[in-house]
Design a protein around this motif. Structure first.
Motif, PDB file in Angstrom:
ATOM      1  N   PRO A  55       0.828  -1.206   0.000  1.00 38.20           N
ATOM      2  CA  PRO A  55       0.000   0.000   0.000  1.00 38.20           C
ATOM      3  C   PRO A  55       0.864   1.258   0.000  1.00 38.20           C
ATOM      4  O   PRO A  55       2.014   1.245   0.447  1.00 38.20           O
ATOM      5  CB  PRO A  55      -0.798  -0.130   1.304  1.00 38.20           C
ATOM      6  N   ASP A  56       0.290   2.351  -0.481  1.00 36.75           N
ATOM      7  CA  ASP A  56       0.999   3.621  -0.507  1.00 36.75           C
ATOM      8  C   ASP A  56       1.101   4.176   0.920  1.00 36.75           C
ATOM      9  O   ASP A  56       0.083   4.302   1.605  1.00 36.75           O
ATOM     10  CB  ASP A  56       0.242   4.615  -1.384  1.00 36.75           C
ATOM     11  N   SER A  58       1.360   7.070   1.938  1.00 40.58           N
ATOM     12  CA  SER A  58       0.620   8.316   2.115  1.00 40.58           C
ATOM     13  C   SER A  58      -0.827   8.085   2.529  1.00 40.58           C
ATOM     14  O   SER A  58      -1.522   9.027   2.923  1.00 40.58           O
ATOM     15  CB  SER A  58       0.645   9.140   0.816  1.00 40.58           C
ATOM     16  N   GLU A  59      -1.282   6.822   2.464  1.00 39.30           N
ATOM     17  CA  GLU A  59      -2.638   6.516   2.915  1.00 39.30           C
ATOM     18  C   GLU A  59      -2.766   6.652   4.421  1.00 39.30           C
ATOM     19  O   GLU A  59      -3.873   6.737   4.950  1.00 39.30           O
ATOM     20  CB  GLU A  59      -3.025   5.100   2.479  1.00 39.30           C
ATOM     21  N   GLY A  60      -1.633   6.640   5.130  1.00 40.57           N
ATOM     22  CA  GLY A  60      -1.646   6.850   6.561  1.00 40.57           C
ATOM     23  C   GLY A  60      -2.074   5.624   7.341  1.00 40.57           C
ATOM     24  O   GLY A  60      -2.197   4.514   6.803  1.00 40.57           O
ATOM     25  N   GLY A  61      -2.340   5.826   8.634  1.00 35.07           N
ATOM     26  CA  GLY A  61      -2.715   4.718   9.494  1.00 35.07           C
ATOM     27  C   GLY A  61      -1.538   3.828   9.814  1.00 35.07           C
ATOM     28  O   GLY A  61      -0.397   4.072   9.394  1.00 35.07           O
ATOM     29  N   THR A  63      -0.942   0.793   8.737  1.00 36.16           N
ATOM     30  CA  THR A  63      -0.386   0.150   7.545  1.00 36.16           C
ATOM     31  C   THR A  63       0.538   1.092   6.801  1.00 36.16           C
ATOM     32  O   THR A  63       1.646   0.708   6.399  1.00 36.16           O
ATOM     33  CB  THR A  63      -1.521  -0.308   6.609  1.00 36.16           C
ATOM     34  N   GLY A  64       0.112   2.331   6.621  1.00 38.36           N
ATOM     35  CA  GLY A  64       0.952   3.315   5.949  1.00 38.36           C
ATOM     36  C   GLY A  64       2.258   3.549   6.687  1.00 38.36           C
ATOM     37  O   GLY A  64       3.317   3.700   6.067  1.00 38.36           O
ATOM     38  N   GLU A  68       5.940   2.818   5.196  1.00 41.62           N
ATOM     39  CA  GLU A  68       6.936   3.884   5.125  1.00 41.62           C
ATOM     40  C   GLU A  68       8.263   3.449   5.728  1.00 41.62           C
ATOM     41  O   GLU A  68       9.345   3.850   5.264  1.00 41.62           O
ATOM     42  CB  GLU A  68       6.423   5.126   5.840  1.00 41.62           C
ATOM     43  N   THR A 284       7.155  10.699   2.071  1.00 36.95           N
ATOM     44  CA  THR A 284       5.841  11.139   1.619  1.00 36.95           C
ATOM     45  C   THR A 284       5.837  12.606   1.203  1.00 36.95           C
ATOM     46  O   THR A 284       4.946  13.041   0.465  1.00 36.95           O
ATOM     47  CB  THR A 284       4.784  10.934   2.723  1.00 36.95           C
ATOM     48  N   GLY A 368       0.973   1.233  -4.071  1.00 42.24           N
ATOM     49  CA  GLY A 368      -0.432   1.603  -4.039  1.00 42.24           C
ATOM     50  C   GLY A 368      -1.381   0.438  -4.199  1.00 42.24           C
ATOM     51  O   GLY A 368      -2.578   0.633  -4.415  1.00 42.24           O
ATOM     52  N   PRO A 370      -3.392  -3.044  -2.787  1.00 46.32           N
ATOM     53  CA  PRO A 370      -3.954  -3.488  -1.501  1.00 46.32           C
ATOM     54  C   PRO A 370      -2.988  -4.392  -0.754  1.00 46.32           C
ATOM     55  O   PRO A 370      -2.102  -5.025  -1.349  1.00 46.32           O
ATOM     56  CB  PRO A 370      -5.225  -4.236  -1.919  1.00 46.32           C
TER      57      PRO A 370
END
Length: 412
Positions: A55-56, A58-61, A63-64, A68, A284, A368, A370
């Motif tokens: 996942p990207d 920048s999606e945050g959370g 997982t993000g 990162e 990011t 990006g 899933p």
């Protein structure tokens, strides 16, 4: 897996059985400490997978955040462990001399050339991934003259390189961009045009050697140490944490306390993907753009600054120290980590596998995807490595690389 206890494939150390024969005088062999290198390499592979098909960030959370952590740091760990490969080939505690030394040097050169060709070929397929293998091959050639040095001089060179080379890289990049199109010199310097030419490999590519060489030299210095010693491992852990704090902490303070730094970065195009104030640890906010010297004060993983090199070297040392300690002192963990260790013993195969898979599946926008796509890649490579290692001593590409270097045995 190898011809002798010190020889190794280019991107993965020999299987643990080979390491067990290498021991210091008056000490019992410590297999766990070397299995720890395999584990660290396996984690580096997983990190590269996360950076490319996860996942990207920048999606945050949560997982993000974890995605990162993999960006840039996994490739830095790869480069750091490259230093181990060179030292293992040329003699870990005592550098090989005479005919054995010349053969070892020839093996490193052959491996480097194979990686240059393989990395260029993969890039020419049009993969959206910035393939590291050609850069990796060049690193081997550039640091090979240092293979006879001990841990202390290697550490001094690594520190000096981290302090000086990123500044030189910045000056060179600005000079290359003077023409206005940012293309730099053409002709043979940019050949092949659809891959990484010498200028790209040294200065303008995704992993420019001028800023990444300190990782490799630092790995060589650590490989020279007595990694069976608990005291040495503890000192490594403290050193790694200290470097990470100095690198990221120094950038954090610069962004928040040095007047004009944040505004200069914004003016040069940073911060489009996120807050420029996150550039002390995260990509990011973007990648190096513009001519502002303020970019030398960030420590995001792909910024190629002194602070970034210092921080990422620290992270790599911490990961290695943790892997060495865990595999040496926690038998239960060692068994659980066996699948990741198997991936680490054939990291070249695992790396090429995911590049080919990305191209074959037509995956263009990276990252990006899933989380289940990343998990699918991880499960596939882990199952393959686990099953393969039960029947064969080396991964398929590692075996081919070993065959290619047999010509070095003719060196007199």
């Amino acid at each position: 897996m190898t011809q002798n206890a010190h020889d190794t494939t280019l991107v993965a150390p020999p299987r643990p059985e080979a390491y067990a024969t290498t021991q210091l005088p008056d000490t019992r062999p410590s297999v766990g400490r070397l299995i720890g290198v395999d584990l660290a390499r396996g984690l580096a592979v997983f990190g590269m997978y996360a950076a490319h098909v996860g996942p990207d960030p920048s999606e945050g959370g949560s997982t993000g955040f974890f995605m990162e952590l993999a960006h840039g740091r996994a490739s830095a760990l790869f480069a750091f462990l490259a230093g181990f490969s060179i030292v293992l080939i040329t003699g870990r505690r005592t550098p090989k001399t005479g005919r054995a030394g010349r053969q070892a040097v020839a093996k490193v050169v052959i491996r480097a050339l194979v990686l240059l060709v393989l990395g260029t070929a993969l890039t020419l397929t049009g993969t959206p991934v910035e393939v590291i293998l050609a850069f990796y091959g060049l690193y081997f050639l550039l640091v090979l003259p240092l293979y006879r040095l001990g841990a202390r001089p290697l550490a001094v060179i690594a520190v000096s390189g981290a302090l000086i080379l990123p500044q030189i890289l910045y000056v060179v990049q600005q000079a290359l961009n003077q023409g206005g199109d940012g293309g730099g010199p053409g002709g043979i310097w940019a050949w092949p045009t659809d891959a990484d030419g010498i200028v790209s490999l040294l200065f303008t590519g995704g992993y420019p050697a001028l800023a990444w060489i300190p990782f490799v030299v630092a790995g060589m210095a650590v490989a020279r140490l007595d990694l069976a010693s608990t005291v040495v491992r503890a000192r490594l852990a403290v050193t790694g944490v200290s470097l990470a704090v100095v690198g990221h902490g120094g950038s954090f303070l610069a962004l928040h306390l040095v007047p004009g730094v944040a505004s200069a970065l914004r003016a040069s195009g940073w911060g489009e993907g996120g807050s420029v104030m996150s550039a002390w640890w995260s990509d990011t906010a973007g990648y190096p753009t513009g001519s502002t010297p303020a970019r030398l004060l960030v420590a995001s993983p792909h910024s190629e600054t002194t602070l970034s090199v210092v921080a990422n070297t620290g992270v790599a040392i911490v990961v290695l120290a943790a892997c060495l300690a865990a595999t040496d002192t926690l038998p239960g963990f060692r068994r659980l980590a066996d699948p990741v260790i198997a991936v680490g013993t054939m990291s070249l195969t695992a790396y090429v596998f995911h590049i080919v898979a990305i191209r074959a599946l037509g995956m263009e926008e990276l990252p990006g995807f899933p989380l289940h796509v990343l998990l699918g890649f991880l499960v596939a490579v882990t199952v393959f490595a686990t099953l393969w290692s039960r029947h064969f001593a080396r991964g398929p590409l590692e075996w081919l690389l070993g065959r290619a270097t047999r010509i070095a045995e003719r060196v007199r």
